[in-house]
Design an enzyme around this catalytic site. Structure first.
Site, short mmCIF file in Angstrom:
data_model
loop_
_atom_site.label_atom_id
_atom_site.label_comp_id
_atom_site.label_asym_id
_atom_site.label_seq_id
_atom_site.Cartn_x
_atom_site.Cartn_y
_atom_site.Cartn_z
N ASP A 272 16.90 42.01 -32.40
CA ASP A 272 17.69 42.76 -31.42
C ASP A 272 18.87 41.96 -30.90
O ASP A 272 18.99 40.75 -31.15
CB ASP A 272 16.80 43.21 -30.25
N ASN B 296 5.79 44.60 -20.23
CA ASN B 296 5.37 46.00 -20.33
C ASN B 296 4.91 46.35 -21.75
O ASN B 296 4.77 47.52 -22.09
CB ASN B 296 6.51 46.93 -19.89
N HIS C 78 6.57 45.65 -24.59
CA HIS C 78 7.60 45.94 -25.58
C HIS C 78 7.65 44.86 -26.66
O HIS C 78 7.30 43.71 -26.42
CB HIS C 78 8.98 46.20 -24.94
N GLU D 296 11.00 49.77 -25.87
CA GLU D 296 10.37 49.95 -24.57
C GLU D 296 9.25 51.00 -24.63
O GLU D 296 9.20 51.81 -25.57
CB GLU D 296 11.43 50.40 -23.55
#
Ligand code: GLP
Length: 236
Positions: A62, A128, A130, A135
């Site tokens: 990313d 979280n 990811h 996400e």
């Protein structure tokens, strides 16, 4: 999913490095690489080693949208600093966060991934759950796409920026469908902030609410955790 317990991040980096060496000995030619604080000890091992990547390809997960390549918090810059300056690859790919047409950029990145199947993928994990910048709620079918970062991710990553307002709100991320095509996946997690995500990833339901949980369905995943990151796992 094989879980390896280590004392700390340094030992975790050593374990990941030995898995990398094994993969290369078995013919790995393309590495999938990650940024963040988690893989730093692993990159230190790689840099200190005699491994040569001049005939290999790397593809990163990313990149932030809007940061120039030479911005100190861009993932391009991170990779140069922590790996590529010392260990250049034949070719290294990261999404171009400054592309004028982001939709075209995501398509072009998918083509790059299709042309270079990933043999060995390094992953960290967000608090979280990811992976990359996929996400919670992201479809497992997704390939490369533009992501609106969650508030919690922006907040977690703000420690690297002067103010929280400097954190980009978007990123380009390899999708989960592409990550799942990697032959071998090594996910590292260190520290108590990751404990809940690790518990749900390893033993929770496979759900798009916790993106990393899809890894339960991959046949060659090694999870390397220190005591804190493993602290919510049920001891077997
Ligand atoms: C970022 C990256 C992820 C990384 C995660 C955790 O959002 N896109 O690839 O795994 O943060 O970062 P850290 O390793 O710094 O905890």
């Amino acid at each position: 999913m094989k879980v390896i317990h280590v004392k700390n991040q340094v030992e975790g980096g050593q374990v990941a490095f030995s898995l990398l060496k094994e993969a290369i000995a078995n013919g790995a030619k393309t590495l999938g690489l990650a940024t963040g604080s988690t893989p730093l000890a692993f990159y230190n091992e790689v840099v200190a080693s005699d491994l040569d990547f001049s005939e290999m390809t790397s593809i990163n997960l990313d990149e932030y949208v809007g940061l120039p390549k030479d911005h100190s918090q861009s993932y391009n810059y991170f990779m140069k600093e922590h790996l590529f300056n010392d260990k250049p690859f034949k070719e290294s790919f990261l999404p171009n966060g400054l592309a004028t047409n982001l939709a075209e950029e995501t398509k072009a990145y998918d083509k790059i991934i299709a042309n270079h199947p990933i043999d060995f993928q390094i992953l960290g994990i967000g608090r979280n759950g990811h992976i990359g910048f996929n996400e919670p709620g992201t479809s497992f079918e997704m390939t490369t796409h533009v992501v609106n970062l969650e508030e919690s991710t922006i907040e977690a990553n703000s420690r690297f920026f002067e103010t929280i307002n400097d954190v980009p709100k978007q990123a380009i991320s390899m999708g989960i469908a592409s990550i799942m095509l990697s032959k071998t996946i090594v996910l590292m997690a260190f520290g108590k902030d990751k404990a809940e995500a690790i518990k749900k990833m390893v033993s929770g339901p496979v759900s798009e609410d916790l993106p990393a949980s899809i890894l339960q369905k991959h046949k060659d995943v090694v999870v390397i955790v220190d005591e804190e990151a493993a602290s919510a796992l049920v001891k077997s």
